[in-house]
Design an enzyme around this catalytic site. Structure first.
Site, PDB file in Angstrom:
ATOM      1  N   SER A  73      31.403  42.142  35.472  1.00  0.00           N
ATOM      2  CA  SER A  73      31.026  40.734  35.307  1.00  0.00           C
ATOM      3  C   SER A  73      29.727  40.586  34.526  1.00  0.00           C
ATOM      4  O   SER A  73      28.884  41.488  34.501  1.00  0.00           O
ATOM      5  CB  SER A  73      30.856  40.074  36.673  1.00  0.00           C
TER       6      SER A  73
HETATM    7  N1  SAH Z   1      32.801  42.751  41.047  1.00  0.00           N
HETATM    8  C1  SAH Z   1      33.043  43.290  39.712  1.00  0.00           C
HETATM    9  C2  SAH Z   1      34.000  42.450  38.906  1.00  0.00           C
HETATM   10  C3  SAH Z   1      35.340  43.017  38.993  1.00  0.00           C
HETATM   11  S1  SAH Z   1      36.597  42.174  38.087  1.00  0.00           S
HETATM   12  C4  SAH Z   1      31.730  43.502  38.992  1.00  0.00           C
HETATM   13  O1  SAH Z   1      30.688  43.554  39.629  1.00  0.00           O
HETATM   14  O2  SAH Z   1      31.701  43.689  37.786  1.00  0.00           O
HETATM   15  C5  SAH Z   1      37.659  41.707  39.454  1.00  0.00           C
HETATM   16  C6  SAH Z   1      38.316  42.825  40.196  1.00  0.00           C
HETATM   17  O3  SAH Z   1      39.133  42.209  41.205  1.00  0.00           O
HETATM   18  C7  SAH Z   1      39.245  43.702  39.362  1.00  0.00           C
HETATM   19  O4  SAH Z   1      38.825  45.035  39.444  1.00  0.00           O
HETATM   20  C8  SAH Z   1      40.609  43.500  40.024  1.00  0.00           C
HETATM   21  O5  SAH Z   1      41.411  44.663  40.042  1.00  0.00           O
HETATM   22  C9  SAH Z   1      40.230  43.068  41.443  1.00  0.00           C
HETATM   23  N2  SAH Z   1      41.244  42.328  42.186  1.00  0.00           N
HETATM   24  C10 SAH Z   1      42.172  41.456  41.720  1.00  0.00           C
HETATM   25  N3  SAH Z   1      42.941  40.990  42.716  1.00  0.00           N
HETATM   26  C11 SAH Z   1      42.500  41.578  43.874  1.00  0.00           C
HETATM   27  C12 SAH Z   1      42.898  41.503  45.248  1.00  0.00           C
HETATM   28  N4  SAH Z   1      43.929  40.752  45.645  1.00  0.00           N
HETATM   29  N5  SAH Z   1      42.212  42.238  46.150  1.00  0.00           N
HETATM   30  C13 SAH Z   1      41.179  43.036  45.765  1.00  0.00           C
HETATM   31  N6  SAH Z   1      40.766  43.153  44.473  1.00  0.00           N
HETATM   32  C14 SAH Z   1      41.412  42.428  43.535  1.00  0.00           C
END
Ligand code: SAH
Length: 229
Positions: A73
């Protein structure tokens, strides 16, 4: 602080976060983020969370690809979401849904007493778990699974932060909040405008919600998978 040759760029990143906080105050109602939140950014080495070929860009205030069709992010968004959780002065236990590379997880771990984080892509969950151990975070527990259901064994939580956009707010997450707790979550259907929502559970268990700012997150998924999109 973990010093490395990438750190000179950290100052720029902090300045960019602060500038964007001022520019977006009309939406967010806050011109600055708390000192605890900004201090956490000085302690987490973002270059350790991005692929090797993107390390030079690690301290730019922008999202970056991390593989598996997912992203790390944007630092400003991580700061805003952490600030909205308002866990600064608490002995907080926090749940994150969507670990990804674990950058937001580490920022939360700098502030909260204990962080639980769930990631639906098994390889990302395993990589993030290894990274947290390498960086000596002892107050983080990561599991591979569907965060739609929360993590009832460790509930209730002072704060829950979701970093993938859901079409609606999962009921289980509201149930797993403590009275007085906060849920920060991007809400919006696939390819539609998403809004970052701040949801508060009041002491009488009633719930209030507030749309903070339009955002753009990867979509929430519903089945455990190891494949790319
Ligand atoms: N928190 C991260 C951003 C990750 S992007 C950061 O600090 O950069 C969002 C993430 O959510 C992705 O890796 C995706 O695989 C995950 N995701 C999507 N649906 C999900 C679900 N139902 N449960 C857990 N993770 C999920």
């Amino acid at each position: 602080m973990r010093k490395t040759s990438f750190y000179p760029n950290l100052e720029n990143m902090l300045a960019d976060i602060e500038a964007e906080a001022r520019e977006t105050a009309i939406y967010t109602g806050r011109r600055t983020f708390s000192k605890e939140v900004m201090a956490a950014f000085t302690r987490v080495p973002r270059h350790e969370f991005v692929p090797d070929d993107l390390k030079r860009q690690a301290y730019i205030n922008s999202p970056l690809p991390i593989g598996h069709g997912q992203t790390i992010s944007q630092p400003y968004i991580v700061a805003l979401m952490t600030d909205l959780l308002d866990i600064g002065n608490k002995d907080a236990v926090v749940l994150e849904v969507g670990t990804g590379c674990g950058y937001q997880t580490a920022i939360l771990a700098e502030i909260a007493r204990q962080v639980y984080s769930i990631e639906i892509i098994k390889e990302l969950a395993e990589q993030a778990d290894r990274r947290m151990k390498d960086l000596d975070y002892t107050n983080v527990k990561i599991k591979a699974g569907d965060g739609y259901l929360g993590w009832p064994e460790h509930a209730p939580f002072d704060g829950i932060l979701v970093t993938a956009a859901a079409p609606e707010v999962p009921m289980a997450l509201i149930e797993q909040l403590k009275p007085g707790g906060r849920l920060v979550i991007p809400v919006g259907a696939l390819f539609m405008t998403q809004n970052l929502m701040l949801i508060r559970k009041n002491d009488d268990a009633s719930v209030t919600q507030q749309a903070i700012i339009p955002v753009s997150f990867v979509p929430f998924r519903r089945s455990l998978q190891s494949a790319t999109i």
